[in-house]
Design a protein around this motif. Structure first.
Motif, PDB file in Angstrom:
ATOM      1  N   GLN A 190       8.464   7.907   1.165  1.00 39.60           N
ATOM      2  CA  GLN A 190       7.896   9.065   0.475  1.00 39.60           C
ATOM      3  C   GLN A 190       6.378   9.086   0.622  1.00 39.60           C
ATOM      4  O   GLN A 190       5.744   8.042   0.819  1.00 39.60           O
ATOM      5  CB  GLN A 190       8.261   9.014  -1.004  1.00 39.60           C
ATOM      6  CG  GLN A 190       9.732   9.320  -1.277  1.00 39.60           C
ATOM      7  CD  GLN A 190      10.019   9.463  -2.762  1.00 39.60           C
ATOM      8  OE1 GLN A 190       9.308   8.914  -3.602  1.00 39.60           O
ATOM      9  NE2 GLN A 190      11.072  10.214  -3.079  1.00 39.60           N
ATOM     10  N   ALA A 191       5.827  10.264   0.510  1.00 37.78           N
ATOM     11  CA  ALA A 191       4.374  10.409   0.554  1.00 37.78           C
ATOM     12  C   ALA A 191       3.742   9.510  -0.504  1.00 37.78           C
ATOM     13  O   ALA A 191       4.238   9.418  -1.631  1.00 37.78           O
ATOM     14  CB  ALA A 191       3.980  11.861   0.326  1.00 37.78           C
ATOM     15  N   GLY A 192       2.661   8.854  -0.099  1.00 39.67           N
ATOM     16  CA  GLY A 192       1.999   7.905  -0.987  1.00 39.67           C
ATOM     17  C   GLY A 192       2.486   6.486  -0.843  1.00 39.67           C
ATOM     18  O   GLY A 192       1.876   5.553  -1.368  1.00 39.67           O
ATOM     19  N   GLY A 193       3.579   6.316  -0.124  1.00 42.30           N
ATOM     20  CA  GLY A 193       4.154   4.997   0.063  1.00 42.30           C
ATOM     21  C   GLY A 193       3.492   4.221   1.192  1.00 42.30           C
ATOM     22  O   GLY A 193       2.505   4.662   1.781  1.00 42.30           O
ATOM     23  N   SER A 194       4.078   3.057   1.477  1.00 46.60           N
ATOM     24  CA  SER A 194       3.526   2.157   2.472  1.00 46.60           C
ATOM     25  C   SER A 194       4.605   1.645   3.416  1.00 46.60           C
ATOM     26  O   SER A 194       5.779   1.563   3.043  1.00 46.60           O
ATOM     27  CB  SER A 194       2.870   0.951   1.782  1.00 46.60           C
ATOM     28  OG  SER A 194       1.808   1.344   0.951  1.00 46.60           O
ATOM     29  N   ARG A 205      -6.891   3.954   5.209  1.00 42.25           N
ATOM     30  CA  ARG A 205      -5.485   3.913   4.796  1.00 42.25           C
ATOM     31  C   ARG A 205      -4.676   2.921   5.621  1.00 42.25           C
ATOM     32  O   ARG A 205      -3.734   2.313   5.107  1.00 42.25           O
ATOM     33  CB  ARG A 205      -4.853   5.302   4.935  1.00 42.25           C
ATOM     34  CG  ARG A 205      -5.522   6.374   4.111  1.00 42.25           C
ATOM     35  CD  ARG A 205      -4.722   7.667   4.132  1.00 42.25           C
ATOM     36  NE  ARG A 205      -4.611   8.226   5.479  1.00 42.25           N
ATOM     37  CZ  ARG A 205      -3.447   8.491   6.090  1.00 42.25           C
ATOM     38  NH1 ARG A 205      -2.311   8.236   5.486  1.00 42.25           N
ATOM     39  NH2 ARG A 205      -3.444   9.018   7.305  1.00 42.25           N
ATOM     40  N   ASN A 239      -0.819   2.554   4.462  1.00 43.92           N
ATOM     41  CA  ASN A 239      -0.791   2.846   3.036  1.00 43.92           C
ATOM     42  C   ASN A 239      -1.118   4.320   2.794  1.00 43.92           C
ATOM     43  O   ASN A 239      -1.638   4.995   3.685  1.00 43.92           O
ATOM     44  CB  ASN A 239      -1.795   1.969   2.296  1.00 43.92           C
ATOM     45  CG  ASN A 239      -1.509   0.491   2.453  1.00 43.92           C
ATOM     46  OD1 ASN A 239      -0.393   0.039   2.215  1.00 43.92           O
ATOM     47  ND2 ASN A 239      -2.514  -0.277   2.862  1.00 43.92           N
ATOM     48  N   SER A 240      -0.817   4.773   1.593  1.00 44.52           N
ATOM     49  CA  SER A 240      -1.089   6.168   1.216  1.00 44.52           C
ATOM     50  C   SER A 240      -0.593   7.132   2.286  1.00 44.52           C
ATOM     51  O   SER A 240      -1.306   8.036   2.718  1.00 44.52           O
ATOM     52  CB  SER A 240      -2.591   6.374   0.980  1.00 44.52           C
ATOM     53  OG  SER A 240      -3.066   5.501  -0.027  1.00 44.52           O
ATOM     54  N   LEU A 241       0.625   6.912   2.704  1.00 42.81           N
ATOM     55  CA  LEU A 241       1.176   7.713   3.789  1.00 42.81           C
ATOM     56  C   LEU A 241       1.315   9.177   3.412  1.00 42.81           C
ATOM     57  O   LEU A 241       1.601   9.517   2.257  1.00 42.81           O
ATOM     58  CB  LEU A 241       2.524   7.144   4.227  1.00 42.81           C
ATOM     59  CG  LEU A 241       2.399   5.882   5.100  1.00 42.81           C
ATOM     60  CD1 LEU A 241       3.714   5.117   5.129  1.00 42.81           C
ATOM     61  CD2 LEU A 241       1.975   6.263   6.509  1.00 42.81           C
ATOM     62  N   ARG A 242       1.132  10.012   4.421  1.00 43.02           N
ATOM     63  CA  ARG A 242       1.181  11.462   4.250  1.00 43.02           C
ATOM     64  C   ARG A 242       2.241  12.028   5.185  1.00 43.02           C
ATOM     65  O   ARG A 242       2.548  11.417   6.224  1.00 43.02           O
ATOM     66  CB  ARG A 242      -0.175  12.068   4.601  1.00 43.02           C
ATOM     67  CG  ARG A 242      -1.349  11.488   3.825  1.00 43.02           C
ATOM     68  CD  ARG A 242      -2.664  11.890   4.457  1.00 43.02           C
ATOM     69  NE  ARG A 242      -3.814  11.356   3.736  1.00 43.02           N
ATOM     70  CZ  ARG A 242      -5.058  11.385   4.189  1.00 43.02           C
ATOM     71  NH1 ARG A 242      -5.328  11.945   5.357  1.00 43.02           N
ATOM     72  NH2 ARG A 242      -6.038  10.868   3.459  1.00 43.02           N
ATOM     73  N   ASP A 288       1.600  11.921   8.828  1.00 43.28           N
ATOM     74  CA  ASP A 288       1.682  10.639   9.540  1.00 43.28           C
ATOM     75  C   ASP A 288       3.038  10.468  10.230  1.00 43.28           C
ATOM     76  O   ASP A 288       3.243   9.484  10.958  1.00 43.28           O
ATOM     77  CB  ASP A 288       1.465   9.472   8.575  1.00 43.28           C
ATOM     78  CG  ASP A 288       0.064   9.439   8.008  1.00 43.28           C
ATOM     79  OD1 ASP A 288      -0.061   9.175   6.786  1.00 43.28           O
ATOM     80  OD2 ASP A 288      -0.899   9.670   8.761  1.00 43.28           O
ATOM     81  N   SER A 313       7.724  14.617   1.848  1.00 44.89           N
ATOM     82  CA  SER A 313       6.801  15.147   0.821  1.00 44.89           C
ATOM     83  C   SER A 313       7.476  15.209  -0.544  1.00 44.89           C
ATOM     84  O   SER A 313       8.655  15.017  -0.685  1.00 44.89           O
ATOM     85  CB  SER A 313       6.318  16.526   1.233  1.00 44.89           C
ATOM     86  OG  SER A 313       7.411  17.380   1.432  1.00 44.89           O
TER      87      SER A 313
END
Length: 127
Positions: free
Chosen positions: A13-17, A67, A84-87, A90, A127
């Motif tokens: 999920q977005a925000g994950g790593s 990131r 990190n802080s995946l979007r 990415d 997202s």
């Protein structure tokens, strides 16, 4: 001859790593600079990060700076990409590649300079 195999991709999920690994075969891995590239659907492949042979120098694309972190363990013949802080943007197939010479700046991601490439690992960010 160097063979490269990426792993660690997946759905997040977005925000994950995620942490990608690139395992290399061959005794000469420690002589090579290593790059990470990615290719999103319908887009050209782009450079993400580069690390020199001893791990002391790194270079990042602006889009991932702060990131992502690239590192390597020459004893394990492995290079890593900590993301990190995946979007959602990415999302791409991520490739590692080996180059005999480390370059930063405008020459960091010259694909023709990279001799060996892995097969890629898919990263999908929802997202």
């Amino acid at each position: 001859q160097v063979q490269l195999v990426e792993s660690g991709g997946g759905l997040v999920q977005a925000g994950g790593s995620l942490r990608l690994s690139c395992a290399a075969s061959g005794r000469t891995f420690s002589r090579y600079a290593m790059g990470w590239f990615r290719q999103a659907p319908g887009k050209e492949r782009e450079g993400v990060a580069v690390i020199n042979s001893n791990g002391r120098s790194t270079y990042y694309a602006d889009s991932v700076k702060g990131r992502f972190a690239v590192s390597r363990d020459n004893a394990k013949n492995t290079v890593y990409l900590e993301m990190n802080s995946l979007r959602p943007e990415d999302t791409a197939v991520y490739y590692c590649a080996a180059d005999q010479t480390y370059s930063s700046g405008r020459y960091a991601y010259t694909e023709t300079a990279y001799e060996y490439w892995g097969q890629g690992t898919q990263v999908t960010v929802s997202s």
